[in-house]
Write a protein that holds these residues in place. Structure first.
Motif, PDB file in Angstrom:
ATOM      1  N   ASN A   1      -6.650  36.441  52.437  1.00 57.73           N
ATOM      2  CA  ASN A   1      -5.234  36.818  52.410  1.00 57.73           C
ATOM      3  C   ASN A   1      -4.585  36.484  51.076  1.00 57.73           C
ATOM      4  OD1 ASN A   1      -4.972  38.020  54.882  1.00 57.73           O
ATOM      5  ND2 ASN A   1      -4.684  36.066  55.951  1.00 57.73           N
ATOM      6  N   LEU A   2      -4.922  35.301  50.589  1.00 56.06           N
ATOM      7  CA  LEU A   2      -4.339  34.899  49.306  1.00 56.06           C
ATOM      8  C   LEU A   2      -4.779  35.859  48.201  1.00 56.06           C
ATOM      9  CD1 LEU A   2      -4.788  31.038  49.563  1.00 56.06           C
ATOM     10  CD2 LEU A   2      -2.619  32.243  49.374  1.00 56.06           C
ATOM     11  N   GLN A   3      -6.044  36.225  48.239  1.00 50.65           N
ATOM     12  CA  GLN A   3      -6.552  37.159  47.239  1.00 50.65           C
ATOM     13  C   GLN A   3      -5.791  38.484  47.305  1.00 50.65           C
ATOM     14  OE1 GLN A   3     -10.891  37.130  46.207  1.00 50.65           O
ATOM     15  NE2 GLN A   3     -10.762  39.234  46.913  1.00 50.65           N
ATOM     16  N   MET A   4      -5.547  38.921  48.540  1.00 49.58           N
ATOM     17  CA  MET A   4      -4.771  40.152  48.726  1.00 49.58           C
ATOM     18  C   MET A   4      -3.387  40.033  48.078  1.00 49.58           C
ATOM     19  SD  MET A   4      -6.241  42.627  50.132  1.00 49.58           S
ATOM     20  CE  MET A   4      -4.811  43.580  50.606  1.00 49.58           C
ATOM     21  N   CYS A   5      -2.752  38.891  48.343  1.00 55.27           N
ATOM     22  CA  CYS A   5      -1.413  38.666  47.785  1.00 55.27           C
ATOM     23  C   CYS A   5      -1.435  38.781  46.270  1.00 55.27           C
ATOM     24  CB  CYS A   5      -0.901  37.273  48.140  1.00 55.27           C
ATOM     25  SG  CYS A   5      -0.588  37.055  49.871  1.00 55.27           S
ATOM     26  N   ILE A   6      -2.439  38.152  45.679  1.00 51.81           N
ATOM     27  CA  ILE A   6      -2.507  38.148  44.220  1.00 51.81           C
ATOM     28  C   ILE A   6      -2.682  39.567  43.701  1.00 51.81           C
ATOM     29  CG2 ILE A   6      -3.843  37.360  42.231  1.00 51.81           C
ATOM     30  CD1 ILE A   6      -4.517  34.846  43.926  1.00 51.81           C
ATOM     31  N   ILE A   7      -3.546  40.326  44.369  1.00 51.56           N
ATOM     32  CA  ILE A   7      -3.764  41.706  43.935  1.00 51.56           C
ATOM     33  C   ILE A   7      -2.491  42.533  44.109  1.00 51.56           C
ATOM     34  CG2 ILE A   7      -5.043  43.820  44.468  1.00 51.56           C
ATOM     35  CD1 ILE A   7      -7.487  42.056  44.876  1.00 51.56           C
ATOM     36  N   ASP A   8      -1.791  42.297  45.218  1.00 49.47           N
ATOM     37  CA  ASP A   8      -0.517  42.983  45.425  1.00 49.47           C
ATOM     38  C   ASP A   8       0.461  42.676  44.296  1.00 49.47           C
ATOM     39  OD1 ASP A   8      -1.360  44.155  47.671  1.00 49.47           O
ATOM     40  OD2 ASP A   8      -0.269  42.853  49.080  1.00 49.47           O
ATOM     41  N   LEU A   9       0.497  41.407  43.930  1.00 52.46           N
ATOM     42  CA  LEU A   9       1.416  41.010  42.865  1.00 52.46           C
ATOM     43  C   LEU A   9       1.056  41.696  41.548  1.00 52.46           C
ATOM     44  CD1 LEU A   9       1.899  37.197  43.495  1.00 52.46           C
ATOM     45  CD2 LEU A   9       3.604  38.992  43.701  1.00 52.46           C
ATOM     46  N   LEU A  10      -0.251  41.762  41.275  1.00 52.63           N
ATOM     47  CA  LEU A  10      -0.683  42.439  40.048  1.00 52.63           C
ATOM     48  C   LEU A  10      -0.260  43.900  40.075  1.00 52.63           C
ATOM     49  CD1 LEU A  10      -4.272  41.118  39.275  1.00 52.63           C
ATOM     50  CD2 LEU A  10      -2.264  40.964  37.827  1.00 52.63           C
ATOM     51  N   HIS A  11      -0.489  44.527  41.235  1.00 55.21           N
ATOM     52  CA  HIS A  11      -0.072  45.913  41.413  1.00 55.21           C
ATOM     53  C   HIS A  11       1.395  46.071  41.081  1.00 55.21           C
ATOM     54  CE1 HIS A  11      -2.827  48.883  42.737  1.00 55.21           C
ATOM     55  NE2 HIS A  11      -3.419  48.089  43.604  1.00 55.21           N
ATOM     56  N   PHE A  12       2.168  45.190  41.673  1.00 54.80           N
ATOM     57  CA  PHE A  12       3.609  45.250  41.494  1.00 54.80           C
ATOM     58  C   PHE A  12       3.997  45.165  40.020  1.00 54.80           C
ATOM     59  CE2 PHE A  12       7.731  43.236  41.088  1.00 54.80           C
ATOM     60  CZ  PHE A  12       8.521  44.037  41.888  1.00 54.80           C
ATOM     61  N   CYS A  13       3.457  44.138  39.355  1.00 56.11           N
ATOM     62  CA  CYS A  13       3.829  43.930  37.965  1.00 56.11           C
ATOM     63  C   CYS A  13       3.373  45.087  37.085  1.00 56.11           C
ATOM     64  CB  CYS A  13       3.211  42.645  37.425  1.00 56.11           C
ATOM     65  SG  CYS A  13       3.987  41.191  38.080  1.00 56.11           S
ATOM     66  N   MET A  14       2.170  45.582  37.360  1.00 56.28           N
ATOM     67  CA  MET A  14       1.660  46.649  36.521  1.00 56.28           C
ATOM     68  C   MET A  14       2.465  47.923  36.719  1.00 56.28           C
ATOM     69  SD  MET A  14      -2.357  45.808  36.744  1.00 56.28           S
ATOM     70  CE  MET A  14      -3.024  46.271  35.186  1.00 56.28           C
ATOM     71  N   LYS A  15       2.896  48.121  37.949  1.00 55.90           N
ATOM     72  CA  LYS A  15       3.722  49.294  38.202  1.00 55.90           C
ATOM     73  C   LYS A  15       5.030  49.191  37.408  1.00 55.90           C
ATOM     74  CE  LYS A  15       5.094  50.522  42.404  1.00 55.90           C
ATOM     75  NZ  LYS A  15       4.931  50.283  43.841  1.00 55.90           N
ATOM     76  N   GLU A  16       5.578  47.977  37.395  1.00 56.63           N
ATOM     77  CA  GLU A  16       6.817  47.752  36.643  1.00 56.63           C
ATOM     78  C   GLU A  16       6.615  48.030  35.154  1.00 56.63           C
ATOM     79  OE1 GLU A  16      10.124  46.624  37.466  1.00 56.63           O
ATOM     80  OE2 GLU A  16       9.389  47.479  39.348  1.00 56.63           O
ATOM     81  N   VAL A  17       5.544  47.478  34.612  1.00 55.44           N
ATOM     82  CA  VAL A  17       5.271  47.675  33.183  1.00 55.44           C
ATOM     83  C   VAL A  17       5.125  49.155  32.893  1.00 55.44           C
ATOM     84  CG1 VAL A  17       3.641  47.253  31.308  1.00 55.44           C
ATOM     85  CG2 VAL A  17       4.193  45.420  32.882  1.00 55.44           C
ATOM     86  N   LYS A  18       4.401  49.797  33.771  1.00 54.05           N
ATOM     87  CA  LYS A  18       4.164  51.241  33.616  1.00 54.05           C
ATOM     88  C   LYS A  18       5.499  52.011  33.575  1.00 54.05           C
ATOM     89  CE  LYS A  18       1.277  54.631  33.674  1.00 54.05           C
ATOM     90  NZ  LYS A  18       0.777  55.162  32.580  1.00 54.05           N
ATOM     91  N   LYS A  19       6.430  51.543  34.381  1.00 56.49           N
ATOM     92  CA  LYS A  19       7.751  52.171  34.392  1.00 56.49           C
ATOM     93  C   LYS A  19       8.415  52.032  33.028  1.00 56.49           C
ATOM     94  CE  LYS A  19       9.437  51.199  38.808  1.00 56.49           C
ATOM     95  NZ  LYS A  19      10.373  50.323  39.533  1.00 56.49           N
ATOM     96  N   HIS A  20       8.253  50.843  32.437  1.00 55.97           N
ATOM     97  CA  HIS A  20       8.871  50.592  31.129  1.00 55.97           C
ATOM     98  C   HIS A  20       8.149  51.325  30.009  1.00 55.97           C
ATOM     99  CE1 HIS A  20      11.535  47.240  32.433  1.00 55.97           C
ATOM    100  NE2 HIS A  20      10.627  47.125  33.362  1.00 55.97           N
ATOM    101  N   ILE A  21       6.820  51.414  30.128  1.00 57.56           N
ATOM    102  CA  ILE A  21       6.056  52.066  29.055  1.00 57.56           C
ATOM    103  C   ILE A  21       5.263  53.219  29.656  1.00 57.56           C
ATOM    104  CG2 ILE A  21       4.665  51.587  27.013  1.00 57.56           C
ATOM    105  CD1 ILE A  21       4.616  48.648  27.882  1.00 57.56           C
ATOM    106  N   PRO A  22       5.868  54.386  29.762  1.00 58.08           N
ATOM    107  CA  PRO A  22       5.177  55.507  30.409  1.00 58.08           C
ATOM    108  C   PRO A  22       3.949  55.959  29.605  1.00 58.08           C
ATOM    109  CG  PRO A  22       7.485  56.038  29.918  1.00 58.08           C
ATOM    110  CD  PRO A  22       7.212  54.730  29.302  1.00 58.08           C
ATOM    111  N   SER A  23       3.930  55.659  28.319  1.00 61.82           N
ATOM    112  CA  SER A  23       2.838  56.166  27.487  1.00 61.82           C
ATOM    113  C   SER A  23       1.528  55.407  27.694  1.00 61.82           C
ATOM    114  CB  SER A  23       3.236  56.074  26.013  1.00 61.82           C
ATOM    115  OG  SER A  23       3.473  54.730  25.667  1.00 61.82           O
TER     116      SER A  23
END
Lengths: 209, 793
Positions: free
Chosen positions: B218-240
């Protein structure tokens, strides 16, 4: 000359031909006055002036800058050619302008945005009479300042490491005398960094020769 | 033991040795495939006074080992030598003429080649290492060029142990062209000769796939979810951003953060503070992954707990991910894991149980009979320490103590592990008694891993964390000791990030080799690639960037090759690649230790070269001011060359940003001040060494060459730190309170090093400095225990 005395005003004197330059709205830290009878684009002090050139413009009108420099002549002591780098492949342009600047005794300054260009112009005005102390190594003379300076002068050591070392060892003396194993056991300080720290404190001052 | 190592070569090593003896070639080896024995046999055959073989920039540990072995070797006629800066320049030529195998740094070699201190035409051959980093601007390239120009008969060999790097953007072909190597030899683990060899001497491998506990999953899942979240955010800021590269699967990889930084560096200045923060957060979160698998439940909780948004300190920099559901779960789960009143109930690290079983199995097997060694391979010192405590005191009390220690400062926890002395022993036992016969090896790429393993002499190896390098090294180790049993316990968490990482590592290397094999088949090798005859373009000198109007003069230049313009280059600047590019572009270099400037182009033009990092550093320390002052006082046309590097983009804003107000701390303001104070000083802004070379040619056009004699007289007078002393140490010394550029030499002459100063009394320091105040300041700096404020993590 008449112009010189007017130059020593508190304001940056901007030539009216600069109106519409996107850097002007960014000039917020100095007073700006416009005049239509000055040779450079900006007069930044009694002996300081600047000519502004956008590379985009230069590519379209390559002769413009030569004409301007001819008009400028030999006045002023600190003469700036402020380039705004606003094209992607700027190398050849800059190379050419470097040569132009050298031949006309101008110092080249490069800015990558109107805001940065404005900051240069403001700095020239504001620090017109600034003594060189700032450049002669401003030293933070607090304990922490010395500590940072001392340890970060070792290659690879950053301020986080400094805080770690300090909290782990207590005194600088203990840091200096620490063995490699204990240094490398600290988070953030690997074997390599530990080795460098350890070695530097033991390296002789004198060169062998 | 026989010193004739040829007899003990494995079959692939014999083949590789044959290749080496016949071709100018690049030898590429897979992760963990050793080549020091090949090299030793090879060098032995050249240890003869009639030959001169130069090993350039050999990895330090290997160099030591080779020096020792070659000295003892019976086959070697002359002992190997090392060329260091301590050998006086006048004796250098004699040193080279003694022949045999000589180890040398690239900087010394390039200078000696330029100064003709080395008889280039007499060199039998050159061996390069780490060839995967060789580019057009590398010093190795420069050396190869200088060598091949004057020596058409000697050989060149190069080694690389990094097929992945070599497979990037034509790197292999680039390297081969620049080092004049027509052939490439590949030695992947799956090469028939190697796999056969390993097959023949198989290790006994016990693979233990340990399931993660439900909580860990479960903890591993949480961490991966968090990474997903952050990367999605970054992607929003830098579409290129390249979406193939920017995925969670990559983000769990080992060096991901470093490569992410590399990708972002050119645009770093355009990123907002929130995006920058997010990128930092990705690093922190991906580290959580490791910590989940490495640390005990208690320690992990502590790490997670520290991340919690703590009101004031975080509010200015709101990290959105800390308010996600996933982070909430991460917090509560990790807390639940440890929130048991008794230590017995706390979840144990599943690997601990496995270790316990393994250790008792080993114990049972060895009840009677001589003790056998067990080796633990772990990925960090912290893990090693945990295991030691666990073996010593058992699991429950280890956890209990950790639990207690979370309420106390960390120091107590480590108190019972003696601060390791520099002895070989404690480095490997971590304070565990000798009787356990247990040693530790902290995962690190030891160049001489085979020697190390031999000295530890293990029968059992426990690989606590999957690591390709260690697996391969152990396979090779086993091959080298036929008949001696070796059992490897391979511990890996099933369906975990560490498993995935291991598999990725394997497949990446395989893919790299497969592509290199393809490339080898299709590669265009020019008939003159070895540079021995004909007209290899790499050996041509001249300025390609010259404008058409210069073509005429260039033609006439080629007719009398001696008429290249001359530039004096500071010896210390040979670490950079500019000298190489200048030379290639058609300038003759005169290496010299000069105190003012780095390059002297004409009697009037003096240039101080600064990379951006140097620029920032020397502005802050005041050194640039002094350098400019010296230049302006001595030369008519002093210039400051600001050199950007391609990796970080051509923009000052990338490094310093733009402030709203005019502040003296900003890089732009400091450059302004320099300009105001030195109106004579000109600035050159260069995007690459090639631009610099082209500008240098412009500056020199029609001008006289510098007067070498005159420069020498200048250099003696105005040094900032006397050449009597070591610059880097004195620089550090100057940072101390009470020490100034006016009195540092008093200390540097009386004391050996900084360590000695730290032990000195206040009275003595005041006496040496001839000043009571300064002595007191210095002493207090070393001994003061400042109010212990916790570091802000």
């Amino acid at each position: 000359k008449a112009e010189i005395s007017q130059n020593s005003s508190a304001a940056v004197i901007v030539s009216t031909r600069q109106r519409g330059n996107p850097l002007l709205p960014h000039m917020r830290n100095v007073i700006v006055t416009y005049r239509d009878d000055i040779l450079p684009d900006y007069v930044l002090g009694a002996n300081t002036c600047a000519i502004f050139l956008s590379l985009k413009y230069h590519r379209l009108h390559p002769d413009y800058i030569y004409e301007r420099l001819r008009q400028l002549g030999k006045g002023y002591i600190v003469r700036i050619l402020l380039l705004q780098v606003d094209i992607p492949d700027s190398a050849i342009c800059i190379e050419e302008l470097t040569k132009v600047a050298l031949l006309s005794s101008l110092t080249l300054m490069l800015a990558w945005s109107p805001a940065e260009a404005a900051r240069y112009l403001e700095a020239f005005k504001i620090y017109e009479n600034k003594p060189p102390e700032v450049l002669q190594g401003i030293k933070d003379t607090s304990y922490q300042g010395h500590l940072n300076g001392f340890l970060t002068s070792i290659r690879g050591v950053n301020k986080t490491d400094v805080a770690r070392l300090k909290s782990e060892f207590g005194t600088v003396k203990d840091i200096v005398q620490a063995d490699k194993g204990r240094l490398s056991a600290l988070p953030g300080i690997g074997e390599k960094k530990a080795g460098r720290i350890h070695e530097l404190f033991r390296q002789p001052f004198r060169n062998l020769k | 033991m026989s010193t004739d190592s040829k007899t003990s070569l494995l079959s692939y090593e014999k083949q590789a040795l044959m290749d080496l003896l016949t071709d100018d070639c690049l030898v590429v080896l897979g992760e963990g495939i050793t080549y020091q024995n090949i090299l030793l046999s090879y060098l032995e055959s050249y240890s003869d006074p009639g030959t001169l073989l130069l090993a350039v920039e050999c990895p330090e540990e290997m160099e030591e080992w080779l020096l020792e072995r070659l000295t003892l070797s019976e086959t070697a006629v002359v002992p190997p030598k090392k060329v260091t800066s301590e050998i006086h320049v006048e004796k250098r030529t004699d040193h080279y003429l003694q022949g045999g195998v000589q180890f040398i740094s690239k900087r010394i070699l390039v200078i000696d080649l330029l100064c003709k201190r080395i008889p280039t035409e007499l060199i039998t051959g050159i061996v390069f290492f780490n060839a995967h980093y060789v580019r057009d601007t590398s010093i190795e390239t420069f050396i190869a060029r200088l060598y091949r120009t004057d020596n058409k008969t000697g050989f060149i060999k190069a080694f690389s142990t990094n097929p992945i790097q070599l497979n990037k953007v034509n790197q292999a072909e680039t390297c081969m062209r620049h080092l004049f190597l027509p052939r490439i030899h590949l030695w992947p683990r799956f090469h028939a000769n190697i796999s056969e060899c390993i097959e023949k001497h198989k290790c006994e491998v016990v693979e233990l796939h340990i399931p993660l506990t439900d909580v860990m999953k479960n903890l591993q899942m949480c961490i991966i979810d968090l990474l997903h979240f952050c990367m999605k955010e970054v992607k929003k800021h830098i579409p290129s951003l390249d979406s193939d590269f920017f995925v969670v699967e990559n983000a769990v990889g080992k060096d991901y953060f470093r490569s992410l930084k590399k990708v972002l560096n050119p645009i770093w200045s355009h990123l907002g503070p929130n995006t920058k923060q997010l990128v930092q957060d990705i690093k922190i979160i991906s580290q959580l992954n490791n910590q989940l698998l490495q640390c005990s439940a208690v320690r992990f909780y502590e790490v997670v707990h520290k991340l919690k948004p703590t009101g004031a300190s975080r509010s200015s920099n709101v990290c959105l991910w800390m308010f996600t559901e996933a982070f909430g779960r991460l917090l509560s789960l990790s807390k639940e894991r440890v929130e048991q009143k008794e230590a017995e109930k706390i979840e144990l690290s599943p690997k601990w149980e496995a270790i316990q079983e393994i250790l008792s199995e080993i114990k049972a097997e060895n009840k009677n009979g001589p003790p056998k060694n067990t080796l633990f391979c772990v990925s960090s010192y912290a893990t090693a320490k945990q295991i030691v405590k666990f073996i010593k005191y058992g699991e429950v009390s280890t956890l209990a103590e950790e639990l207690l220690s979370t309420q106390r400062p960390q120091k107590d926890l480590q108190a019972d592990i003696p601060p390791s002395e520099e002895t070989e022993d404690s480095r490997t036992t971590f304070g565990l008694e000798e009787s356990h016969n247990i040693r530790f090896l902290v995962e690190k790429k030891y160049t001489m891993i085979q020697e190390y393993l031999t000295s530890l002499n293990p029968t059992y190896v426990i690989l606590h964390d999957p690591d390709l390098f260690m697996v391969r090294s152990l396979e090779m180790f086993r091959c080298r000791r036929p008949g001696k049993p070796l059992r490897i316990y391979f511990l890996v968490y099933d369906n975990s990030i560490e498993e995935q990482r291991y598999l990725t590592q394997l497949s990446e290397e395989k893919k790299a080799f497969e592509q290199l094999i393809m490339m080898k088949g299709n590669m265009t090798v020019y008939t003159d690639q070895d540079g021995r005859e004909g007209t290899n373009a790499m050996l041509e000198r001249g300025h390609q960037g010259l404008k058409f109007k210069d073509l005429e003069s260039q033609d006439s230049r080629q007719n009398h090759a001696k008429s290249f313009p001359k530039v004096v280059v500071d010896m210390r600047d040979f670490r950079s690649s500019l000298p190489s590019i200048l030379h290639k572009s058609g300038m003759d270099l005169i290496p010299k230790t000069i105190e003012i400037g780095d390059y002297i182009l004409t009697p009037d033009i003096c240039i101080e070269r600064k990379s951006i990092v140097d620029l920032i550093g020397s502005l802050a320390s005041g050194r640039l001011f002094q350098q400019c002052q010296a230049m302006c006082n001595t030369y008519r046309h002093p210039m400051l060359l600001i050199e950007f590097d391609e990796a970080n983009g051509f923009s000052l804003q990338n490094y310093s940003g733009v402030t709203d107000a005019v502040v003296t701390s900003s890089l732009q303001t400091q450059l302004t001040l320099i300009t105001l104070h030195f109106p004579k000083l000109r600035m050159i802004w260069s995007q690459s060494e090639y631009t610099t070379a082209s500008i240098f040619h412009e500056l020199k056009k029609g001008k006289e060459d510098p007067d070498v004699g005159a420069i020498e007289t200048v250099s003696k007078e105005s040094s900032i730190i006397s050449s009597e002393f070591n610059h880097s140490v004195v620089n550090t010394l100057l940072q101390l309170p009470g020490v100034t550029s006016k009195n540092y030499f008093l200390l540097a002459r009386k004391f050996a090093n900084i360590l000695e100063i730290s032990k000195t009394s206040q009275e003595r320091l005041s006496e040496v400095l001839q000043n009571k105040e300064e002595g007191r300041a210095l002493f207090e700096f070393f001994n003061q225990v400042e109010n212990k404020s916790k570091p802000d993590d």
